[in-house]
Design a protein around this motif. Structure first.
Motif, PDB file in Angstrom:
ATOM      1  N   ALA A 139     -62.817 -15.787  39.551  1.00 10.21           N
ATOM      2  CA  ALA A 139     -62.236 -16.057  37.805  1.00 10.21           C
ATOM      3  C   ALA A 139     -62.129 -17.182  37.724  1.00 10.21           C
ATOM      4  CB  ALA A 139     -60.969 -15.673  38.117  1.00 10.21           C
ATOM      5  N   LEU A 140     -61.903 -18.115  38.238  1.00 10.91           N
ATOM      6  CA  LEU A 140     -61.897 -19.959  38.013  1.00 10.91           C
ATOM      7  C   LEU A 140     -63.356 -20.277  38.059  1.00 10.91           C
ATOM      8  CD1 LEU A 140     -60.800 -22.340  37.590  1.00 10.91           C
ATOM      9  CD2 LEU A 140     -61.452 -22.922  39.921  1.00 10.91           C
ATOM     10  N   CYS A 141     -64.253 -20.034  38.749  1.00  9.16           N
ATOM     11  CA  CYS A 141     -65.225 -20.183  38.449  1.00  9.16           C
ATOM     12  C   CYS A 141     -66.055 -19.162  37.712  1.00  9.16           C
ATOM     13  CB  CYS A 141     -66.243 -20.555  39.826  1.00  9.16           C
ATOM     14  SG  CYS A 141     -65.467 -21.674  41.227  1.00  9.16           S
ATOM     15  N   LEU A 142     -66.049 -18.611  36.938  1.00 12.15           N
ATOM     16  CA  LEU A 142     -66.639 -17.828  36.267  1.00 12.15           C
ATOM     17  C   LEU A 142     -67.940 -16.736  36.365  1.00 12.15           C
ATOM     18  CD1 LEU A 142     -67.027 -21.041  33.688  1.00 12.15           C
ATOM     19  CD2 LEU A 142     -64.950 -19.379  34.146  1.00 12.15           C
ATOM     20  N   ARG A 143     -67.290 -16.076  37.912  1.00 12.10           N
ATOM     21  CA  ARG A 143     -68.263 -15.324  37.937  1.00 12.10           C
ATOM     22  C   ARG A 143     -67.379 -13.509  38.165  1.00 12.10           C
ATOM     23  NH1 ARG A 143     -68.572 -18.856  42.947  1.00 12.10           N
ATOM     24  NH2 ARG A 143     -66.751 -18.164  43.341  1.00 12.10           N
ATOM     25  N   GLU A 144     -68.427 -12.927  37.863  1.00 10.03           N
ATOM     26  CA  GLU A 144     -68.073 -11.002  37.370  1.00 10.03           C
ATOM     27  C   GLU A 144     -67.414 -10.890  38.571  1.00 10.03           C
ATOM     28  OE1 GLU A 144     -69.391  -9.057  33.794  1.00 10.03           O
ATOM     29  OE2 GLU A 144     -71.400  -9.434  34.798  1.00 10.03           O
ATOM     30  N   THR A 145     -66.738 -10.203  38.587  1.00 11.84           N
ATOM     31  CA  THR A 145     -65.085  -9.701  39.683  1.00 11.84           C
ATOM     32  C   THR A 145     -65.797  -8.013  39.894  1.00 11.84           C
ATOM     33  OG1 THR A 145     -63.357 -10.070  38.572  1.00 11.84           O
ATOM     34  CG2 THR A 145     -64.468 -11.687  40.197  1.00 11.84           C
ATOM     35  N   ASP A 146     -64.727  -6.951  41.001  1.00 12.93           N
ATOM     36  CA  ASP A 146     -65.132  -5.343  40.323  1.00 12.93           C
ATOM     37  C   ASP A 146     -63.846  -5.236  39.459  1.00 12.93           C
ATOM     38  OD1 ASP A 146     -67.640  -5.420  41.749  1.00 12.93           O
ATOM     39  OD2 ASP A 146     -66.309  -5.233  43.450  1.00 12.93           O
ATOM     40  N   ARG A 147     -62.805  -6.089  39.549  1.00  8.46           N
ATOM     41  CA  ARG A 147     -61.335  -5.775  38.551  1.00  8.46           C
ATOM     42  C   ARG A 147     -60.841  -7.575  38.622  1.00  8.46           C
ATOM     43  NH1 ARG A 147     -56.694  -6.668  41.603  1.00  8.46           N
ATOM     44  NH2 ARG A 147     -56.917  -7.211  44.201  1.00  8.46           N
ATOM     45  N   VAL A 148     -60.551  -7.286  37.446  1.00  5.95           N
ATOM     46  CA  VAL A 148     -59.866  -8.655  37.036  1.00  5.95           C
ATOM     47  C   VAL A 148     -58.216  -9.015  37.502  1.00  5.95           C
ATOM     48  CG1 VAL A 148     -58.533  -9.758  35.130  1.00  5.95           C
ATOM     49  CG2 VAL A 148     -60.420  -8.141  34.699  1.00  5.95           C
ATOM     50  N   PRO A 149     -58.527 -10.267  37.792  1.00  4.36           N
ATOM     51  CA  PRO A 149     -57.617 -10.251  39.007  1.00  4.36           C
ATOM     52  C   PRO A 149     -55.841  -9.798  38.362  1.00  4.36           C
ATOM     53  CG  PRO A 149     -58.740 -12.231  38.829  1.00  4.36           C
ATOM     54  CD  PRO A 149     -59.250 -11.333  37.948  1.00  4.36           C
ATOM     55  N   ASN A 150     -54.562  -9.556  38.448  1.00  2.00           N
ATOM     56  CA  ASN A 150     -53.383  -9.239  38.067  1.00  2.00           C
ATOM     57  C   ASN A 150     -52.529 -10.783  38.749  1.00  2.00           C
ATOM     58  OD1 ASN A 150     -50.644  -8.362  37.859  1.00  2.00           O
ATOM     59  ND2 ASN A 150     -50.770  -6.959  38.862  1.00  2.00           N
ATOM     60  N   GLY A 151     -52.856 -11.286  37.273  1.00  2.95           N
ATOM     61  CA  GLY A 151     -51.656 -12.571  37.450  1.00  2.95           C
ATOM     62  C   GLY A 151     -50.491 -12.676  36.781  1.00  2.95           C
ATOM     63  N   VAL A 152     -49.854 -11.374  36.540  1.00  6.09           N
ATOM     64  CA  VAL A 152     -48.372 -11.405  35.879  1.00  6.09           C
ATOM     65  C   VAL A 152     -47.887 -12.789  37.008  1.00  6.09           C
ATOM     66  CG1 VAL A 152     -46.496 -10.154  35.538  1.00  6.09           C
ATOM     67  CG2 VAL A 152     -48.652  -9.394  35.528  1.00  6.09           C
ATOM     68  N   ARG A 153     -47.250 -13.095  36.011  1.00  2.77           N
ATOM     69  CA  ARG A 153     -45.462 -13.738  36.620  1.00  2.77           C
ATOM     70  C   ARG A 153     -44.660 -13.621  36.727  1.00  2.77           C
ATOM     71  NH1 ARG A 153     -45.097 -18.768  34.001  1.00  2.77           N
ATOM     72  NH2 ARG A 153     -45.764 -17.956  32.367  1.00  2.77           N
ATOM     73  N   VAL A 154     -43.753 -13.682  37.605  1.00  2.25           N
ATOM     74  CA  VAL A 154     -42.274 -13.323  37.139  1.00  2.25           C
ATOM     75  C   VAL A 154     -41.126 -14.810  37.247  1.00  2.25           C
ATOM     76  CG1 VAL A 154     -41.695 -13.664  40.147  1.00  2.25           C
ATOM     77  CG2 VAL A 154     -40.613 -11.354  38.476  1.00  2.25           C
ATOM     78  N   ASN A 155     -40.593 -14.114  36.705  1.00  2.47           N
ATOM     79  CA  ASN A 155     -38.981 -15.090  36.645  1.00  2.47           C
ATOM     80  C   ASN A 155     -37.917 -14.616  37.236  1.00  2.47           C
ATOM     81  OD1 ASN A 155     -37.591 -17.947  36.497  1.00  2.47           O
ATOM     82  ND2 ASN A 155     -37.460 -17.781  34.096  1.00  2.47           N
ATOM     83  N   TYR A 156     -36.895 -13.838  36.079  1.00  2.32           N
ATOM     84  CA  TYR A 156     -36.375 -13.515  36.525  1.00  2.32           C
ATOM     85  C   TYR A 156     -35.381 -11.575  36.820  1.00  2.32           C
ATOM     86  CZ  TYR A 156     -34.361 -17.525  34.434  1.00  2.32           C
ATOM     87  OH  TYR A 156     -33.668 -19.134  34.634  1.00  2.32           O
ATOM     88  N   PHE A 157     -36.517 -11.360  36.263  1.00  2.00           N
ATOM     89  CA  PHE A 157     -36.966  -9.627  36.845  1.00  2.00           C
ATOM     90  C   PHE A 157     -36.316  -9.050  37.930  1.00  2.00           C
ATOM     91  CE2 PHE A 157     -39.676  -6.264  37.809  1.00  2.00           C
ATOM     92  CZ  PHE A 157     -38.911  -4.915  37.167  1.00  2.00           C
TER      93      PHE A 157
END
Length: 415
Positions: free
Chosen positions: A20-38
């Motif tokens: 994703a950083l290098c702008l390459r297409e992937t089979d799926r989009v990375p789930n980068g959801v960040r968590v704090n207090y949940f």
């Protein structure tokens, strides 16, 4: 449930993030959801307790990761130790369950005020170390207030016998005790953070959260002049603002490189507090903000580090500046952005992350969440260079909405 080992998951997810950083297409989009207090809300740990009982905090974070399986790991290192804050007597921060009575589940509250007065720039530039000990530290931490009274020139010019007396005044002894207690507690907190990070890596969750900092402009505006001091300075003392930014960008670069060398995490963050749309003018941004931010970005790229730039607030008018970076080297995490404009401006240049309104997860319906996720995937995923994440982090959100969010990311994030 995946039958892959933690190592296999770690390598798979790390490659997904790198693609994703290098702008390459992937089979799926990375789930980068960040968590704090949940995790604390979800698994029955008050935020106040999480800042004291580090094992319970780790347990809640690990339960969240094991259950929801994001593609990134978030350690408790983003949290604080309340005992350390209390021992230091931090004046610029309120924390859950603090001695002043903030609710045990309230979020952290920052108290911004000037710690560098408008007529103290020359004193600061001429002797930043002395200024820190005489003025800045006592203005920010109660534990350092007695240090403001030390006659430092007398310590230098007096006899060697006089030096111990100067540094052994009764009011200093209590400060020393508190500093020692805080140092020991902070080491326990660091050890807990290390355990949490190691467990996340072992179970297959790479970290995208290495370090955290403010850019040069915000270093001056947040921690020294405060917003109400900084804004007049842009008009009345612009050369002092630039001189400070030139000093702070060097510090900023050194801090991020040191963090990378210490942790090995090549993703180093900067949080942009005062550069958003309509807060400062475009000309001001071009002259006082972007040059120092870009200098940091370029210095990190030269060191093989990935700058993760968290653009807080609306950032539509600033996109033209953000595009002036080498291709495939930077991640821009947005809080509030026109996703179509962002894709048009940054697509093929930088990895786009975030922007999905946390409000929708906190207060929307499951249907609204699914529809919104599909919209973001349809606009931002084609061509690669996209990590799905929220405008902020998961906090007080209904469990069923978080489940709907993760299900929609998996469904609509596939190629």
């Amino acid at each position: 449930m995946s039958q892959k080992t933690g190592q296999e998951l770690y390598e798979e997810r790390s490659k997904l993030l790198d693609d994703a950083l290098c702008l390459r297409e992937t089979d799926r989009v990375p789930n980068g959801v960040r968590v704090n207090y949940f995790p604390f809300y979800e698994y029955g740990v008050s935020i106040a307790d999480s800042m004291k009982d580090y094992d319970r905090a780790i347990d809640a974070y690990m339960r969240y990761h094991r259950e929801f399986q994001p593609d990134i790991g978030c350690s408790i290192s983003a949290q604080f130790s309340s005992k350390v804050l209390e021992l230091f007597g931090v004046k610029c921060l309120r924390w859950p369950g603090d001695p002043k009575g903030l609710d045990e589940n309230a979020p952290l509250q920052y108290v911004e005020y000037a710690t560098l007065m408008e007529d103290e720039y020359d004193e600061f530039f001429n002797d930043p170390t002395g200024f820190a000990w005489r003025k800045w530290l006592p203005r920010v931490f109660e534990v350092f207030e007695p240090f403001a009274k030390i006659d430092y020139p007398a310590a230098i010019t007096g006899s060697y016998n006089a030096v111990p007396n100067i540094f052994m005044a009764p009011e200093l002894l209590e400060s020393y005790r508190k500093i020692l207690d805080a140092a020991e507690e902070q080491q326990r907190f660091f050890a807990a953070c290390g355990r949490c990070s190691a467990m996340l890596k072992e179970e297959g969750f790479p970290s995208l959260c290495g370090g955290g900092s403010a850019t040069a402009f915000d270093m001056l505006g947040d921690g020294l002049r405060g917003t109400f001091g900084m804004m007049p300075d842009l008009l009345e003392q612009p050369e002092n603002v630039k001189r400070a930014c030139e000093m702070f960008v060097k510090i900023h670069i050194a801090q991020s490189i040191e963090s990378y060398k210490r942790t090995g995490n090549r993703y180093q963050w900067v949080m942009l507090h005062k550069g958003f749309d309509n807060f400062i003018g475009d000309n001001t941004y071009a002259e006082f903000y972007w040059p120092y931010l870009r200098q940091w970005i370029m210095a990190l790229i030269d060191e093989g580090i990935v700058p993760v730039v968290f653009c807080e607030g609306a950032y539509n008018t600033r996109l033209k500046y953000l595009a002036d970076v080498p291709k495939g080297k930077v991640i821009y995490l947005f809080e509030d952005i026109d996703i179509r404009l962002a894709k048009k401006t940054l697509g093929g240049i930088a990895c786009i992350m975030g922007g999905f309104p946390e409000f929708t997860v906190s207060h929307g319906t499951k249907e609204q969440i699914r529809d919104k996720v599909k919209e973001y995937m349809d606009v931002l995923a084609p061509g690669g260079g996209f990590i799905f994440s929220l405008s902020s982090s998961l906090d007080l959100c209904p469990r069923e909405n978080v489940e709907a969010l993760f299900e929609a990311i998996e469904l609509y994030g596939k190629k």
